[in-house]
Design a protein around this motif. Structure first.
Motif, PDB file in Angstrom:
ATOM      1  N   VAL A 154       0.831  -1.208   0.000  1.00  0.00           N
ATOM      2  CA  VAL A 154       0.000   0.000   0.000  1.00  0.00           C
ATOM      3  C   VAL A 154       0.864   1.257   0.000  1.00  0.00           C
ATOM      4  N   MET A 155       1.951   1.255   0.792  1.00  0.00           N
ATOM      5  CA  MET A 155       2.842   2.417   0.814  1.00  0.00           C
ATOM      6  C   MET A 155       3.481   2.646  -0.551  1.00  0.00           C
ATOM      7  N   SER A 156       3.834   1.575  -1.237  1.00  0.00           N
ATOM      8  CA  SER A 156       4.413   1.698  -2.572  1.00  0.00           C
ATOM      9  C   SER A 156       3.402   2.306  -3.539  1.00  0.00           C
ATOM     10  N   ALA A 157       2.144   1.876  -3.438  1.00  0.00           N
ATOM     11  CA  ALA A 157       1.098   2.443  -4.288  1.00  0.00           C
ATOM     12  C   ALA A 157       0.937   3.930  -4.033  1.00  0.00           C
ATOM     13  N   LEU A 158       0.975   4.311  -2.760  1.00  0.00           N
ATOM     14  CA  LEU A 158       0.844   5.727  -2.414  1.00  0.00           C
ATOM     15  C   LEU A 158       2.006   6.542  -2.969  1.00  0.00           C
ATOM     16  N   SER A 159       3.240   6.100  -2.667  1.00  0.00           N
ATOM     17  CA  SER A 159       4.410   6.896  -3.024  1.00  0.00           C
ATOM     18  C   SER A 159       4.591   7.033  -4.532  1.00  0.00           C
ATOM     19  N   SER A 160       4.217   6.009  -5.296  1.00  0.00           N
ATOM     20  CA  SER A 160       4.390   6.094  -6.749  1.00  0.00           C
ATOM     21  C   SER A 160       3.300   6.928  -7.406  1.00  0.00           C
ATOM     22  N   ASN A 161       2.074   6.857  -6.912  1.00  0.00           N
ATOM     23  CA  ASN A 161       0.966   7.582  -7.540  1.00  0.00           C
ATOM     24  C   ASN A 161       0.899   9.047  -7.145  1.00  0.00           C
ATOM     25  N   MET A 162       1.518   9.405  -6.023  1.00  0.00           N
ATOM     26  CA  MET A 162       1.503  10.802  -5.606  1.00  0.00           C
ATOM     27  C   MET A 162       2.228  11.716  -6.599  1.00  0.00           C
ATOM     28  N   TRP A 163       3.066  11.104  -7.453  1.00  0.00           N
ATOM     29  CA  TRP A 163       3.849  11.905  -8.393  1.00  0.00           C
ATOM     30  C   TRP A 163       3.232  11.934  -9.786  1.00  0.00           C
ATOM     31  N   GLN A 217       3.564  -3.727  -9.699  1.00  0.00           N
ATOM     32  CA  GLN A 217       4.480  -3.539  -8.583  1.00  0.00           C
ATOM     33  C   GLN A 217       3.991  -4.279  -7.336  1.00  0.00           C
ATOM     34  N   SER A 218       2.691  -4.211  -7.087  1.00  0.00           N
ATOM     35  CA  SER A 218       2.129  -4.873  -5.915  1.00  0.00           C
ATOM     36  C   SER A 218       2.328  -6.380  -5.988  1.00  0.00           C
ATOM     37  N   LEU A 219       2.108  -6.948  -7.159  1.00  0.00           N
ATOM     38  CA  LEU A 219       2.295  -8.386  -7.335  1.00  0.00           C
ATOM     39  C   LEU A 219       3.753  -8.776  -7.101  1.00  0.00           C
ATOM     40  N   ILE A 220       4.677  -7.975  -7.611  1.00  0.00           N
ATOM     41  CA  ILE A 220       6.100  -8.265  -7.420  1.00  0.00           C
ATOM     42  C   ILE A 220       6.475  -8.213  -5.941  1.00  0.00           C
ATOM     43  N   ILE A 221       5.949  -7.222  -5.218  1.00  0.00           N
ATOM     44  CA  ILE A 221       6.240  -7.105  -3.783  1.00  0.00           C
ATOM     45  C   ILE A 221       5.695  -8.302  -3.021  1.00  0.00           C
ATOM     46  N   VAL A 222       4.489  -8.735  -3.367  1.00  0.00           N
ATOM     47  CA  VAL A 222       3.898  -9.922  -2.725  1.00  0.00           C
ATOM     48  C   VAL A 222       4.771 -11.153  -2.973  1.00  0.00           C
ATOM     49  N   LEU A 223       5.252 -11.304  -4.209  1.00  0.00           N
ATOM     50  CA  LEU A 223       6.109 -12.445  -4.543  1.00  0.00           C
ATOM     51  C   LEU A 223       7.454 -12.364  -3.815  1.00  0.00           C
ATOM     52  N   GLY A 266      -7.096 -13.485  -1.302  1.00  0.00           N
ATOM     53  CA  GLY A 266      -6.656 -12.433  -0.391  1.00  0.00           C
ATOM     54  C   GLY A 266      -5.649 -11.502  -1.035  1.00  0.00           C
ATOM     55  N   VAL A 267      -4.721 -12.082  -1.791  1.00  0.00           N
ATOM     56  CA  VAL A 267      -3.728 -11.270  -2.504  1.00  0.00           C
ATOM     57  C   VAL A 267      -4.416 -10.364  -3.522  1.00  0.00           C
ATOM     58  N   ALA A 268      -5.419 -10.904  -4.215  1.00  0.00           N
ATOM     59  CA  ALA A 268      -6.154 -10.108  -5.208  1.00  0.00           C
ATOM     60  C   ALA A 268      -6.841  -8.911  -4.554  1.00  0.00           C
ATOM     61  N   VAL A 269      -7.435  -9.129  -3.372  1.00  0.00           N
ATOM     62  CA  VAL A 269      -8.091  -8.029  -2.654  1.00  0.00           C
ATOM     63  C   VAL A 269      -7.067  -6.958  -2.274  1.00  0.00           C
ATOM     64  N   LEU A 270      -5.903  -7.394  -1.799  1.00  0.00           N
ATOM     65  CA  LEU A 270      -4.849  -6.444  -1.439  1.00  0.00           C
ATOM     66  C   LEU A 270      -4.433  -5.604  -2.651  1.00  0.00           C
ATOM     67  N   ILE A 271      -4.244  -6.246  -3.792  1.00  0.00           N
ATOM     68  CA  ILE A 271      -3.817  -5.522  -4.996  1.00  0.00           C
ATOM     69  C   ILE A 271      -4.903  -4.546  -5.454  1.00  0.00           C
ATOM     70  N   ILE A 272      -6.156  -4.976  -5.389  1.00  0.00           N
ATOM     71  CA  ILE A 272      -7.259  -4.078  -5.767  1.00  0.00           C
ATOM     72  C   ILE A 272      -7.313  -2.882  -4.833  1.00  0.00           C
ATOM     73  N   ALA A 273      -7.130  -3.122  -3.538  1.00  0.00           N
ATOM     74  CA  ALA A 273      -7.135  -2.022  -2.562  1.00  0.00           C
ATOM     75  C   ALA A 273      -5.999  -1.052  -2.855  1.00  0.00           C
ATOM     76  N   ALA A 274      -4.821  -1.587  -3.200  1.00  0.00           N
ATOM     77  CA  ALA A 274      -3.677  -0.731  -3.528  1.00  0.00           C
ATOM     78  C   ALA A 274      -3.952   0.087  -4.789  1.00  0.00           C
ATOM     79  N   VAL A 275      -4.577  -0.536  -5.782  1.00  0.00           N
ATOM     80  CA  VAL A 275      -4.906   0.172  -7.027  1.00  0.00           C
ATOM     81  C   VAL A 275      -5.915   1.289  -6.761  1.00  0.00           C
ATOM     82  N   LEU A 276      -6.927   1.017  -5.930  1.00  0.00           N
ATOM     83  CA  LEU A 276      -7.920   2.051  -5.599  1.00  0.00           C
ATOM     84  C   LEU A 276      -7.269   3.216  -4.871  1.00  0.00           C
ATOM     85  N   LEU A 277      -6.389   2.899  -3.919  1.00  0.00           N
ATOM     86  CA  LEU A 277      -5.694   3.968  -3.208  1.00  0.00           C
ATOM     87  C   LEU A 277      -4.827   4.768  -4.178  1.00  0.00           C
TER      88      LEU A 277
END
Length: 258
Positions: A68-77, A119-125, A140-151
């Motif tokens: 989630v932090m990676s999703a935030l930091s990359s999309n903020m730019w 990126q989220s999938l790579i981090i999970v792996l 569960g992993v799919a839900v996490l990735i969807i949540a990261a994409v929404l954020l």
């Protein structure tokens, strides 16, 4: 509607070509998540002994936070790309074409969403290779990735709107730098809510970053609370819709100013 969707995909492909031509960028963006995972993961691995983490492995707890932090930091730019197109005159040239104005904004958002998912999938792996366990399985992993994409969509769209409003790199850098650490530490990224001061815990309840983490962690646990997942996920979806609408409205204001 079909025309707007196809035009959005065209604008997305245009952005994906740029990403594909710079493979080093993909590697660089993964350096910080790897540091969080394996440096912080080892540094604080005994913190789970305090209790409240729902797992005996700190890495299990940390992986959703890093995603989630990676999703935030990359999309903020994302607004920096919009600002580049404004300064090069590319965006203004697109305004002379019949392309959907929503597509001009959403192409950037969809591009960031696809990159965030990768990126989220790579981090999970990477977490899995490091010894993390995901009892919630693929779902569960799919839900996490969807949540990261929404954020990511929330902050990517807001960043686009910010780029069109301020039109200065320094302003975007200053605002993002100011927001990144407070949003991160006023969440359950590194520490279980039960171990946080009460005032921080109450603020975290209103932090979208924490919503994504809570939804992802719950879905990836052995006994998911689907009510929590649906509640936090629904809030993220609603916020994403509002953010995209706001970015489109801001773009129309920009269009009237040129």
């Amino acid at each position: 509607m079909s025309s707007a969707v196809s035009q959005t995909w065209y604008m997305t492909q245009r952005q994906l070509v740029v990403f594909a031509r710079q493979p080093a960028y993909a590697i660089i963006t993964l350096i910080q998540p790897v540091i969080w995972l394996f440096l912080f993961g080892n540094l604080f691995k005994k913190v789970v002994e305090l209790g409240g983490f729902g797992t005996t492995s700190y890495l299990d707890y940390l992986v959703p936070g890093v995603v989630v932090m990676s999703a935030l930091s990359s999309n903020m730019w994302a607004g920096m790309s919009t600002l580049d197109e404004i300064q090069r005159g590319t965006l203004n040239r697109f305004l002379t074409t019949p392309v959907s104005r929503a597509a001009l904004m959403n192409g950037n958002v969809v591009n960031n969403a696809l990159i965030t998912a990768l990126q989220s999938l790579i981090i999970v792996l990477l977490g899995l290779l490091g010894g993390a366990d995901y009892p919630g399985g693929v779902g569960g992993v799919a839900v996490l990735i969807i949540a990261a994409v929404l954020l990511g969509t929330v902050f990517g769209a807001l960043s686009n709107a910010l780029g069109m409003l301020v039109r200065e790199r320094e302003s975007i850098i200053g605002i993002n730098t100011f927001l990144l650490l407070p949003l991160t530490f006023l969440s359950s990224a590194f520490m279980a809510p039960s171990q946080m001061p009460s005032w921080m815990r109450h603020i975290a309840d209103f932090n979208p970053l924490n919503w994504a983490m809570t939804a992802g962690r719950s879905a990836m646990s052995g006994h998911p609370d689907w009510g929590v997942v649906a509640g936090r996920g629904g809030a993220l979806l609603a916020l994403a819709v509002v953010a995209v609408w706001l970015s489109i409205r801001t773009f129309r204001s920009y269009q009237r100013s040129v």
